[in-house]
Design a protein around this motif. Structure first.
Motif, short mmCIF file in Angstrom:
data_model
loop_
_atom_site.label_atom_id
_atom_site.label_comp_id
_atom_site.label_asym_id
_atom_site.label_seq_id
_atom_site.Cartn_x
_atom_site.Cartn_y
_atom_site.Cartn_z
N GLN A 1 -31.27 45.10 26.85
CA GLN A 1 -30.10 44.58 27.52
C GLN A 1 -28.83 45.04 26.82
OE1 GLN A 1 -30.45 40.37 27.59
NE2 GLN A 1 -31.74 40.34 29.42
N ALA A 2 -27.78 45.28 27.63
CA ALA A 2 -26.49 45.64 27.07
C ALA A 2 -25.84 44.40 26.47
CB ALA A 2 -25.59 46.21 28.16
N PRO A 3 -24.99 44.54 25.46
CA PRO A 3 -24.35 43.36 24.88
C PRO A 3 -23.45 42.69 25.89
CG PRO A 3 -23.43 45.38 23.97
CD PRO A 3 -24.60 45.77 24.81
N GLN A 4 -23.45 41.35 25.87
CA GLN A 4 -22.63 40.58 26.81
C GLN A 4 -21.18 40.61 26.35
OE1 GLN A 4 -23.48 38.95 29.57
NE2 GLN A 4 -25.61 39.55 29.47
N PRO A 5 -20.23 40.76 27.30
CA PRO A 5 -18.82 40.70 26.89
C PRO A 5 -18.45 39.29 26.48
CG PRO A 5 -19.03 40.83 29.27
CD PRO A 5 -20.40 41.00 28.71
N LEU A 6 -17.58 39.17 25.51
CA LEU A 6 -17.17 37.86 25.02
C LEU A 6 -15.91 37.43 25.76
CD1 LEU A 6 -17.80 38.41 21.23
CD2 LEU A 6 -19.24 37.23 22.86
N SER A 7 -16.07 36.90 26.94
CA SER A 7 -14.94 36.41 27.70
C SER A 7 -15.31 35.11 28.38
CB SER A 7 -14.51 37.44 28.75
OG SER A 7 -15.56 37.65 29.67
N ILE A 8 -14.34 34.44 28.91
CA ILE A 8 -14.58 33.15 29.56
C ILE A 8 -15.43 33.38 30.79
CG2 ILE A 8 -13.47 31.22 30.74
CD1 ILE A 8 -11.10 31.67 28.91
N GLY A 9 -16.49 32.65 30.92
CA GLY A 9 -17.36 32.75 32.08
C GLY A 9 -18.39 33.85 31.98
N ALA A 10 -18.43 34.57 30.87
CA ALA A 10 -19.39 35.66 30.74
C ALA A 10 -20.80 35.13 30.53
CB ALA A 10 -19.01 36.58 29.59
N GLN A 11 -20.92 33.97 29.90
CA GLN A 11 -22.22 33.39 29.62
C GLN A 11 -22.26 31.97 30.15
OE1 GLN A 11 -22.51 33.61 25.41
NE2 GLN A 11 -22.88 35.80 25.36
N SER A 12 -23.43 31.53 30.49
CA SER A 12 -23.57 30.15 30.97
C SER A 12 -23.48 29.20 29.78
CB SER A 12 -24.90 29.97 31.69
OG SER A 12 -25.96 30.07 30.76
N GLY A 13 -23.14 27.96 30.07
CA GLY A 13 -23.04 26.95 29.02
C GLY A 13 -24.37 26.69 28.36
N GLU B 1 -1.65 49.16 30.57
CA GLU B 1 -1.16 50.49 30.93
C GLU B 1 -0.59 50.47 32.34
OE1 GLU B 1 -4.77 50.23 30.24
OE2 GLU B 1 -4.12 50.09 28.17
N SER B 2 -1.27 49.79 33.24
CA SER B 2 -0.80 49.69 34.62
C SER B 2 -1.37 48.40 35.21
CB SER B 2 -1.27 50.88 35.43
OG SER B 2 -2.67 50.86 35.58
N PHE B 3 -0.86 48.03 36.38
CA PHE B 3 -1.37 46.83 37.02
C PHE B 3 -2.83 47.01 37.43
CE2 PHE B 3 -2.05 44.05 40.71
CZ PHE B 3 -1.79 42.83 40.11
N ALA B 4 -3.19 48.22 37.85
CA ALA B 4 -4.58 48.49 38.24
C ALA B 4 -5.52 48.31 37.04
CB ALA B 4 -4.70 49.89 38.81
N ALA B 5 -5.09 48.77 35.86
CA ALA B 5 -5.91 48.61 34.66
C ALA B 5 -6.03 47.13 34.28
CB ALA B 5 -5.31 49.39 33.50
N TYR B 6 -4.95 46.40 34.45
CA TYR B 6 -5.00 44.96 34.18
C TYR B 6 -5.96 44.27 35.14
CZ TYR B 6 -3.65 40.12 34.85
OH TYR B 6 -3.69 38.76 35.04
N ARG B 7 -5.90 44.65 36.40
CA ARG B 7 -6.73 44.02 37.43
C ARG B 7 -8.21 44.27 37.19
NH1 ARG B 7 -6.01 40.25 41.40
NH2 ARG B 7 -7.30 40.75 43.16
N GLU B 8 -8.55 45.39 36.60
CA GLU B 8 -9.96 45.70 36.31
C GLU B 8 -10.54 44.71 35.30
OE1 GLU B 8 -12.13 48.04 37.41
OE2 GLU B 8 -10.67 48.57 38.94
N LYS B 9 -9.73 44.29 34.34
CA LYS B 9 -10.22 43.44 33.26
C LYS B 9 -9.93 41.96 33.47
CE LYS B 9 -8.26 46.54 30.40
NZ LYS B 9 -7.58 46.96 29.20
N ALA B 10 -9.09 41.62 34.43
CA ALA B 10 -8.66 40.23 34.61
C ALA B 10 -9.79 39.37 35.16
CB ALA B 10 -7.46 40.18 35.55
N THR B 11 -9.84 38.14 34.71
CA THR B 11 -10.81 37.18 35.23
C THR B 11 -10.10 35.87 35.53
OG1 THR B 11 -11.38 36.39 33.04
CG2 THR B 11 -12.75 38.14 33.95
N GLN B 12 -10.53 35.22 36.57
CA GLN B 12 -10.04 33.90 36.92
C GLN B 12 -11.21 33.17 37.55
OE1 GLN B 12 -6.89 33.82 39.75
NE2 GLN B 12 -6.64 31.63 39.63
#
Length: 136
Positions: A79-91, A43-54
């Motif tokens: 506990q709340a469900p963990q998001p399914l994204s890169i780096g969200a959970q440990s190996g 929707e906007s760059f600010a919305a993208y920045r909220e969800k972006a991960t690096q």
């Protein structure tokens, strides 16, 4: 002096045909990349920045205060469900990773004839001296 100035004037040998303007039929509306996994634009760059991960979230998240619970089983349900994204959970939390049948990750897992042969001392000396030890 004027003669040398004439020598330095350069004219391109490429000839462009037509005007140098984009076509009126060209569509410049933004659209997602064809290989994009979501196939939608943010929707906007600010919305993208909220969800972006690096290498983890870009925005620092406040740490949540946890209250001690009487047992581990009730803590898991709260506990709340963990998001399914890169780096969200440990190996380690993802469990053991094993190769599929008839697949190997290292040559040393194969039969002995496929193992790496160790370097001899003569080969090590030849590498370290750039081959000079072979002539000495």
């Amino acid at each position: 002096m004027q003669a040398t100035r004439a020598l330095f004037q350069r004219q391109s040998m490429i000839r462009f045909v037509g005007k140098r303007a984009p076509s009126a039929h060209t569509d410049f509306t933004p659209r997602p990349h064809p290989e994009s996994p979501s196939a939608t634009l943010p929707e906007s760059f600010a919305a993208y920045r909220e969800k972006a991960t690096q290498h983890g979230p870009l925005k620092s998240q406040p740490q949540q205060q946890q209250t001690p619970t009487p047992s581990a089983s009730t803590q898991k349900t709260q506990q709340a469900p963990q998001p399914l994204s890169i780096g969200a959970q440990s190996g380690r939390s993802l469990g053991a990773v094993k190769p599929a049948a008839n697949q190997f990750w290292d040559r040393n897992d194969l039969p002995q004839r496929f193992h790496r042969t160790p370097f001899t001392q003569a080969e090590i000396d030849a590498i370290e001296t750039g081959g000079a030890s072979l002539l000495a």
